[in-house]
Motif scaffolding. Structure first.
Motif, PDB file in Angstrom:
ATOM      1  N   ASN A  83       0.966  -1.241  -0.048  1.00 38.50           N
ATOM      2  CA  ASN A  83      -0.014   0.042   0.238  1.00 38.50           C
ATOM      3  C   ASN A  83       0.956   1.385  -0.210  1.00 38.50           C
ATOM      4  O   ASN A  83       1.687   1.435   0.865  1.00 38.50           O
ATOM      5  N   HIS A  84       1.171   1.728  -1.397  1.00 41.00           N
ATOM      6  CA  HIS A  84       2.604   2.947  -1.275  1.00 41.00           C
ATOM      7  C   HIS A  84       1.432   4.345  -0.472  1.00 41.00           C
ATOM      8  O   HIS A  84       2.709   5.027  -0.178  1.00 41.00           O
ATOM      9  N   ARG A  85       0.575   4.581  -0.246  1.00 41.71           N
ATOM     10  CA  ARG A  85       0.448   5.495   0.579  1.00 41.71           C
ATOM     11  C   ARG A  85       0.474   5.147   2.143  1.00 41.71           C
ATOM     12  O   ARG A  85       1.183   5.971   2.591  1.00 41.71           O
ATOM     13  N   GLU A  86       0.577   3.456   2.843  1.00 42.99           N
ATOM     14  CA  GLU A  86       0.406   3.599   3.746  1.00 42.99           C
ATOM     15  C   GLU A  86       2.244   3.452   4.000  1.00 42.99           C
ATOM     16  O   GLU A  86       3.037   4.138   4.983  1.00 42.99           O
ATOM     17  N   ASP A  87       3.061   3.276   2.880  1.00 42.82           N
ATOM     18  CA  ASP A  87       4.077   2.954   2.745  1.00 42.82           C
ATOM     19  C   ASP A  87       5.184   4.888   2.978  1.00 42.82           C
ATOM     20  O   ASP A  87       5.918   4.737   3.864  1.00 42.82           O
ATOM     21  N   ALA A  88       4.024   5.575   2.397  1.00 43.06           N
ATOM     22  CA  ALA A  88       4.526   6.281   2.528  1.00 43.06           C
ATOM     23  C   ALA A  88       4.785   7.146   4.379  1.00 43.06           C
ATOM     24  O   ALA A  88       5.480   8.323   4.796  1.00 43.06           O
ATOM     25  N   PHE A  89       3.702   7.215   4.316  1.00 36.74           N
ATOM     26  CA  PHE A  89       3.497   7.595   6.016  1.00 36.74           C
ATOM     27  C   PHE A  89       4.199   6.472   6.586  1.00 36.74           C
ATOM     28  O   PHE A  89       4.813   7.233   8.251  1.00 36.74           O
ATOM     29  N   LEU A  90       4.257   5.072   6.608  1.00 34.88           N
ATOM     30  CA  LEU A  90       5.357   4.579   7.474  1.00 34.88           C
ATOM     31  C   LEU A  90       6.944   4.940   7.832  1.00 34.88           C
ATOM     32  O   LEU A  90       7.905   5.129   8.533  1.00 34.88           O
ATOM     33  N   GLU A  91       7.001   5.382   6.473  1.00 34.38           N
ATOM     34  CA  GLU A  91       8.464   6.483   6.122  1.00 34.38           C
ATOM     35  C   GLU A  91       8.723   7.398   6.830  1.00 34.38           C
ATOM     36  O   GLU A  91      10.132   7.514   7.963  1.00 34.38           O
ATOM     37  N   GLN A  92       7.525   8.460   6.848  1.00 33.63           N
ATOM     38  CA  GLN A  92       7.155   9.180   7.883  1.00 33.63           C
ATOM     39  C   GLN A  92       7.616   9.088   9.116  1.00 33.63           C
ATOM     40  O   GLN A  92       8.367  10.236  10.091  1.00 33.63           O
ATOM     41  N   ALA A  93       6.492   7.953   9.391  1.00 36.20           N
ATOM     42  CA  ALA A  93       6.489   7.528  11.016  1.00 36.20           C
ATOM     43  C   ALA A  93       8.141   7.410  11.670  1.00 36.20           C
ATOM     44  O   ALA A  93       8.177   7.698  12.737  1.00 36.20           O
ATOM     45  N   ILE A  94       9.094   6.414  10.953  1.00 37.78           N
ATOM     46  CA  ILE A  94      10.159   6.091  10.798  1.00 37.78           C
ATOM     47  C   ILE A  94      10.930   7.604  11.187  1.00 37.78           C
ATOM     48  O   ILE A  94      11.752   7.165  11.664  1.00 37.78           O
ATOM     49  N   ARG A  95      11.186   8.294  10.206  1.00 42.11           N
ATOM     50  CA  ARG A  95      11.287   9.992  10.937  1.00 42.11           C
ATOM     51  C   ARG A  95      11.471  10.116  11.778  1.00 42.11           C
ATOM     52  O   ARG A  95      12.060  11.289  11.999  1.00 42.11           O
ATOM     53  N   GLY A  96      10.241  10.271  12.239  1.00 45.30           N
ATOM     54  CA  GLY A  96      10.061  10.447  13.485  1.00 45.30           C
ATOM     55  C   GLY A  96       8.344  12.110  13.167  1.00 45.30           C
ATOM     56  O   GLY A  96       8.439  12.470  13.952  1.00 45.30           O
ATOM     57  N   GLU A  97       8.041  11.711  12.088  1.00 42.63           N
ATOM     58  CA  GLU A  97       7.061  13.420  11.319  1.00 42.63           C
ATOM     59  C   GLU A  97       5.630  12.915  12.424  1.00 42.63           C
ATOM     60  O   GLU A  97       4.811  11.571  11.884  1.00 42.63           O
ATOM     61  N   ARG A  98       5.278  13.830  12.388  1.00 41.95           N
ATOM     62  CA  ARG A  98       3.638  13.840  12.544  1.00 41.95           C
ATOM     63  C   ARG A  98       2.783  12.964  12.326  1.00 41.95           C
ATOM     64  O   ARG A  98       1.848  12.490  13.059  1.00 41.95           O
ATOM     65  N   ALA A  99       2.916  13.710  11.255  1.00 46.43           N
ATOM     66  CA  ALA A  99       1.818  13.168  10.064  1.00 46.43           C
ATOM     67  C   ALA A  99       1.473  11.689  10.074  1.00 46.43           C
ATOM     68  O   ALA A  99       0.627  10.883   9.916  1.00 46.43           O
ATOM     69  N   GLY A 100       2.366  11.042   9.748  1.00 41.09           N
ATOM     70  CA  GLY A 100       2.704   9.312   9.885  1.00 41.09           C
ATOM     71  C   GLY A 100       2.314   8.665  11.258  1.00 41.09           C
ATOM     72  O   GLY A 100       1.925   7.894  10.895  1.00 41.09           O
ATOM     73  N   LEU A 101       2.953   9.375  12.190  1.00 37.46           N
ATOM     74  CA  LEU A 101       2.877   8.511  13.450  1.00 37.46           C
ATOM     75  C   LEU A 101       1.060   9.249  13.250  1.00 37.46           C
ATOM     76  O   LEU A 101       0.057   7.946  13.792  1.00 37.46           O
ATOM     77  N   GLU A 102       0.371  10.000  13.129  1.00 35.32           N
ATOM     78  CA  GLU A 102      -0.619  10.114  13.216  1.00 35.32           C
ATOM     79  C   GLU A 102      -1.572   8.904  12.729  1.00 35.32           C
ATOM     80  O   GLU A 102      -2.640   8.942  12.683  1.00 35.32           O
ATOM     81  N   TYR A 103      -1.793   8.973  11.292  1.00 32.78           N
ATOM     82  CA  TYR A 103      -1.826   8.330  10.374  1.00 32.78           C
ATOM     83  C   TYR A 103      -2.094   6.900  10.899  1.00 32.78           C
ATOM     84  O   TYR A 103      -2.949   6.021  10.537  1.00 32.78           O
ATOM     85  N   LEU A 104      -0.538   6.196  11.448  1.00 30.46           N
ATOM     86  CA  LEU A 104      -0.732   5.035  11.676  1.00 30.46           C
ATOM     87  C   LEU A 104      -1.609   5.003  13.051  1.00 30.46           C
ATOM     88  O   LEU A 104      -2.490   3.591  12.960  1.00 30.46           O
ATOM     89  N   VAL A 105      -1.288   5.468  13.806  1.00 29.72           N
ATOM     90  CA  VAL A 105      -2.789   5.333  15.507  1.00 29.72           C
ATOM     91  C   VAL A 105      -4.056   5.182  14.599  1.00 29.72           C
ATOM     92  O   VAL A 105      -4.541   4.688  14.861  1.00 29.72           O
ATOM     93  N   GLY A 106      -4.494   6.614  13.693  1.00 30.32           N
ATOM     94  CA  GLY A 106      -6.067   6.720  13.449  1.00 30.32           C
ATOM     95  C   GLY A 106      -6.476   5.511  12.794  1.00 30.32           C
ATOM     96  O   GLY A 106      -7.299   5.052  12.672  1.00 30.32           O
ATOM     97  N   ALA A 107      -5.859   4.717  12.108  1.00 32.27           N
ATOM     98  CA  ALA A 107      -5.538   3.631  10.876  1.00 32.27           C
ATOM     99  C   ALA A 107      -5.623   1.899  11.857  1.00 32.27           C
ATOM    100  O   ALA A 107      -7.181   1.857  10.879  1.00 32.27           O
ATOM    101  N   TYR A 108      -5.286   2.212  13.145  1.00 31.76           N
ATOM    102  CA  TYR A 108      -5.375   1.167  13.457  1.00 31.76           C
ATOM    103  C   TYR A 108      -5.945   0.891  14.630  1.00 31.76           C
ATOM    104  O   TYR A 108      -5.874  -0.635  15.146  1.00 31.76           O
ATOM    105  N   LYS A 109      -5.716   2.761  15.376  1.00 29.67           N
ATOM    106  CA  LYS A 109      -6.490   2.318  16.900  1.00 29.67           C
ATOM    107  C   LYS A 109      -7.894   1.248  17.199  1.00 29.67           C
ATOM    108  O   LYS A 109      -8.147   0.784  18.220  1.00 29.67           O
TER     109      LYS A 109
END
Length: 195
Positions: free
Chosen positions: A7-33
């Motif tokens: 899922n390219h969109r999720e992969d992009a957010f995952l990369e952001q989260a790995i870098r500690g970027e808030r948008a990536g972390l928020e996406y992952l929490v929102g998607a799976y909470k």
């Protein structure tokens, strides 16, 4: 070599989260909470503990993102963390209570042919499915929830729960049969109460 659907969109957010970027972390929490909470609640059977398990699980996952190997989906890895964290919570609680001296098949399930079920509105259907799910054993409830709500494959559920694929298939088959039986009981009772 392991192939997985990306899922390219999720992969992009995952990369952001790995870098500690808030948008990536928020996406992952929102998607799976929501599913994480459902899984945690089913194991710990307490709202506050389930919320704590979900929070701890996300913190653990985010702290270890650089270790995520991508051999499986992020969600599979996360739900394995949630599952283990919830089991640990239950174990810790039992230990605390004992110290106080207190005992403590891949075919889709189709219920569309049940006319009583067809008569119910969507919200009522969800209520009855939720009630029926809550009557299943803990592990059967989790397997059915992962498969249908979380849309996880049998292999992913096997990885999350640490059980063999054959055990997951058996629990899924048993869970579907039990779910169907529970829905019939609930719907018969509801129809009789209305008449």
């Amino acid at each position: 070599m392991i192939f997985r659907k990306t899922n390219h969109r999720e992969d992009a957010f995952l990369e952001q989260a790995i870098r500690g970027e808030r948008a990536g972390l928020e996406y992952l929490v929102g998607a799976y909470k929501d599913l994480a909470y459902t899984v945690a609640f089913r194991i710990v059977m307490n709202k506050e503990d389930a919320e704590e398990v979900v929070q701890d699980s996300f913190l653990r996952a985010f702290a270890s993102l650089e270790k995520f190997k991508r051999a499986s989906k992020f969600s599979t890895w996360l739900f394995r963390i949630v599952y283990n964290t919830a089991l640990t919570k239950v174990k810790d609680k039992k230990i605390q209570l004992s110290q106080l001296g207190n005992p403590l098949d891949d075919n889709a399930f189709d219920i569309s042919d049940h006319t009583e079920y067809d008569l119910l509105k969507k919200g009522e259907r969800e209520k009855f499915v939720s009630l029926a799910l809550n009557r299943l054993s803990e592990e059967d409830h989790l397997v059915v929830s992962y498969f249908y709500i979380g849309e996880k494959s049998i292999s992913e559920i096997s990885e999350i729960m640490g059980l063999k694929r054959s055990a997951i298939k058996m629990r899924l088959l048993r869970g579907r049969k039990q779910l169907e039986a529970e829905l019939k009981i609930l719907l018969d009772t509801e129809i009789k109460d209305l008449l």
